[in-house]
Design a protein around this motif. Structure first.
Motif, PDB file in Angstrom:
ATOM      1  N   GLU A  33       0.532  -1.159   0.129  1.00 50.20           N
ATOM      2  CA  GLU A  33       0.226  -0.329  -0.078  1.00 50.20           C
ATOM      3  C   GLU A  33       1.018   1.308  -0.340  1.00 50.20           C
ATOM      4  N   VAL A  34       0.490   1.879  -0.498  1.00 53.60           N
ATOM      5  CA  VAL A  34       1.059   3.513  -0.530  1.00 53.60           C
ATOM      6  C   VAL A  34       0.648   4.201   0.926  1.00 53.60           C
ATOM      7  N   ILE A  35       1.959   3.937   1.545  1.00 58.70           N
ATOM      8  CA  ILE A  35       1.975   5.005   3.354  1.00 58.70           C
ATOM      9  C   ILE A  35       2.722   6.592   3.044  1.00 58.70           C
ATOM     10  N   ASP A  36       1.867   7.260   4.450  1.00 59.41           N
ATOM     11  CA  ASP A  36       2.643   8.696   4.256  1.00 59.41           C
ATOM     12  C   ASP A  36       3.786   8.427   5.249  1.00 59.41           C
ATOM     13  N   PRO A  37       4.961   8.945   4.326  1.00 66.17           N
ATOM     14  CA  PRO A  37       5.865   9.026   4.955  1.00 66.17           C
ATOM     15  C   PRO A  37       6.321  10.365   5.863  1.00 66.17           C
ATOM     16  N   GLU A  38       5.401  11.446   5.597  1.00 66.08           N
ATOM     17  CA  GLU A  38       5.436  12.540   6.702  1.00 66.08           C
ATOM     18  C   GLU A  38       5.412  12.317   8.097  1.00 66.08           C
ATOM     19  N   LYS A  39       4.252  11.249   7.676  1.00 70.82           N
ATOM     20  CA  LYS A  39       3.702  10.626   9.109  1.00 70.82           C
ATOM     21  C   LYS A  39       4.010   9.325   9.879  1.00 70.82           C
ATOM     22  N   LEU A  40       5.106   8.716   9.118  1.00 77.22           N
ATOM     23  CA  LEU A  40       5.382   7.841  10.146  1.00 77.22           C
ATOM     24  C   LEU A  40       6.832   8.728  10.211  1.00 77.22           C
ATOM     25  N   ARG A  41       6.970   9.454  10.061  1.00 70.31           N
ATOM     26  CA  ARG A  41       8.641  10.110  10.652  1.00 70.31           C
ATOM     27  C   ARG A  41       7.882  11.077  11.713  1.00 70.31           C
ATOM     28  N   THR A  42       6.874  11.628  11.496  1.00 70.44           N
ATOM     29  CA  THR A  42       6.205  13.119  12.315  1.00 70.44           C
ATOM     30  C   THR A  42       6.311  12.366  13.901  1.00 70.44           C
ATOM     31  N   THR A  43       5.608  10.773  13.584  1.00 72.23           N
ATOM     32  CA  THR A  43       4.843   9.441  15.008  1.00 72.23           C
ATOM     33  C   THR A  43       6.847   9.330  15.273  1.00 72.23           C
ATOM     34  N   LEU A  44       7.054   8.731  14.422  1.00 73.69           N
ATOM     35  CA  LEU A  44       8.656   8.482  15.129  1.00 73.69           C
ATOM     36  C   LEU A  44       9.069   9.333  16.434  1.00 73.69           C
ATOM     37  N   SER A  45       9.201  10.315  15.608  1.00 78.33           N
ATOM     38  CA  SER A  45      10.069  11.212  15.932  1.00 78.33           C
ATOM     39  C   SER A  45       8.939  11.511  17.177  1.00 78.33           C
ATOM     40  N   GLN A  46       8.176  12.273  17.243  1.00 77.41           N
ATOM     41  CA  GLN A  46       7.262  12.349  18.293  1.00 77.41           C
ATOM     42  C   GLN A  46       7.823  11.459  19.647  1.00 77.41           C
TER      43      GLN A  46
END
Length: 471
Positions: A33-46
């Motif tokens: 599936e196509v996943i939002d990379p920015e959502k992955l980055r921001t949540t892991l950073s959080q």
């Protein structure tokens, strides 16, 4: 105003060895599936920015007694919580020369095991040509010890969570993944504090043994270790190594379990408990030793998490301990003995885990690790003979990487879970030959295994698998 100095945390005792500073781990998850990379980055950073979790954003530095972790007091755009890279490819995954070679649970064999790929084919795509490998790639930079790489296709996404081994083992990875998912799902309030953030709860582990380790007397002496190193040093450090991915289908596993239990019953060991790990380790070890002469000494070594046993006194139950927290169990045999019975070997592996996993035996084993810590640090102790053929296993099933649900990060809204179609575990740095990782069980019940072997030895395994050897 000058920035506040970093918080300096010495490495925990059992994290600070040559093996863990020489390996970067890559947990690679492939999603259809196509996943939002920015959502992955921001949540892991959080997650990494949270209290006690910020240790995962530390920078590695040389200290007086090895390495230290330097944790920024505040993460910024110039000193981020995680290393991050996004690669966007304007094509479907099947059209990419490397991505098209990645196997999947959908294409897995149905009734018999098979060698389905070579992780070297997708390592550069998934990890990057400039991926960090050892501690020197971290010490000489301001790179956080945890990173994320996302590769996007028109119809798929590859997610690679990577970290220097000093930060975590497989169960440490599980804690990271579980709590990352809580952030992704908007459930941050449920995230617990880490135990052992800035102090080492295992600092006295191994200093107070009350019994002798079960295999005491069978460990390699300093001369035996030197002899083993002379015999095997070339293949470990320099020689050609080959990596492969093996899929063990659910139906085949069901048959293997039947064979193992029947053989144990036939030997009078009725109703002995076996896990899938015991059966897989016994089955694959027999394949891995297939090229050896009958009288050759062999050792099967497995990593075991110590967390549950240490909850008796050193680790509070239910609290994440993101670090390295595992001991080892070994079974010593000859090749001829290994060949006698799949069930008996699986049973002996289970008995070793049960015996060596007690709180007292863990204390005794860690005492031997401490006694042999110079000069490489608290490295695993090898048991067996200096002329043995040694293989090792790490089972990641309990980390449940195959079940990481990224549905909340999908570009297109979906109401059902999104699990990886494939998981690969790549190690940068030292590639230890005949070290195998059982990467886990997928949602269809198939098991996956990966590992390096000295050049040419995978051919023996492939030949036996093609002959449909089950016992």
């Amino acid at each position: 105003m000058a920035a506040e100095p970093d918080l300096i945390i010495p490495l925990h005792y059992f994290d600070n060895n040559t093996m863990f500073t020489s390996i970067t781990m890559h947990a690679i998850m492939v999603y259809d599936e196509v996943i939002d990379p920015e959502k992955l980055r921001t949540t892991l950073s959080q997650l990494v920015e949270r209290e006690t979790w910020q240790k995962l954003g530390a920078r590695l530095r040389k200290g007086k007694n090895g390495h230290d972790l330097h944790v920024p007091r505040k993460f910024t755009t110039t000193r981020s919580a995680i290393a991050y890279k996004h690669v966007s490819l304007d094509m479907k995954k099947a059209k990419h020369p490397a991505a098209s070679r990645i196997p999947s649970s959908k294409s897995a064999p149905k009734d018999r095991p098979a060698i389905v790929g070579n992780p070297e084919d997708w390592t550069e795509l998934c990890c990057g040509a400039d991926a960090p490998k050892t501690s020197s790639d971290y010490v000489g930079s301001d790179r956080p010890i945890t990173g994320l790489r996302v590769v996007s296709f028109k119809d798929a996404t590859i997610v690679n969570l990577h970290w220097l081994h000093i930060a975590a083992d497989a169960m440490g990875l599980k804690a990271i993944l579980d709590n990352w998912m809580l952030v992704l799902q908007g459930r941050e309030a449920e995230i617990p504090l880490q135990h052992g953030f800035d102090e080492d709860p295992l600092r006295e582990l191994g200093l107070h043994p009350t019994e002798t380790f079960d295999l005491a007397g069978s460990e390699l002496s300093k001369w035996g270790t030197a002899s083993y190193a002379l015999r095997n040093g070339y293949s470990i450090a320099i020689g050609k190594k080959e990596n492969r991915t093996v899929c063990i289908p659910a139906l085949f596993m069901k048959n293997l379990r039947k064979v193992a239990h029947q053989e144990l019953n036939d030997q009078g060991r009725k109703n002995q408990f076996l896990t899938d790990n015991d059966v897989i380790t016994a089955w694959f070890s027999r394949l891995a030793f297939s090229h050896l002469p009958p009288e050759k000494p062999v050792t099967i070594m497995q990593a075991m998490s110590m967390r549950r046993a240490l909850e008796q006194d050193l680790l509070p139950p239910g609290t994440p301990f993101v670090s390295n927290c595992h001991s080892f169990t070994s079974v010593l045999r000859t090749k001829k003995e290994v060949d006698q019975s799949l069930g008996l070997l699986a049973g002996d592996i289970r008995q070793g885990i049960n015996k060596h996993g007690t709180r007292k035996q863990i204390e005794a084993y860690c005492g031997r690790v401490r006694a042999n810590a110079w000069p490489l640090g608290p490295m695993p102790v090898f048991f067996g003979q200096s002329n043995m053929h040694h293989i090792g296993y790490s089972n990641w099933k309990k980390a449940q990487v195959n079940l990481v649900d990224l549905s909340a990060a999908c570009v297109s809204k979906r109401d059902t879970p999104l699990h990886p179609s494939f998981v690969s575990q790549v190690q940068g740095g030292i590639a230890y030959p005949d070290g195998f990782i059982i990467t886990g069980e997928d949602a269809q019940g198939n098991y996956w295994l990966e590992g390096y072997r000295p050049g040419g030895l995978w051919l023996h395994v492939e030949k036996l698998i093609e002959e449909d050897i089950t016992s």
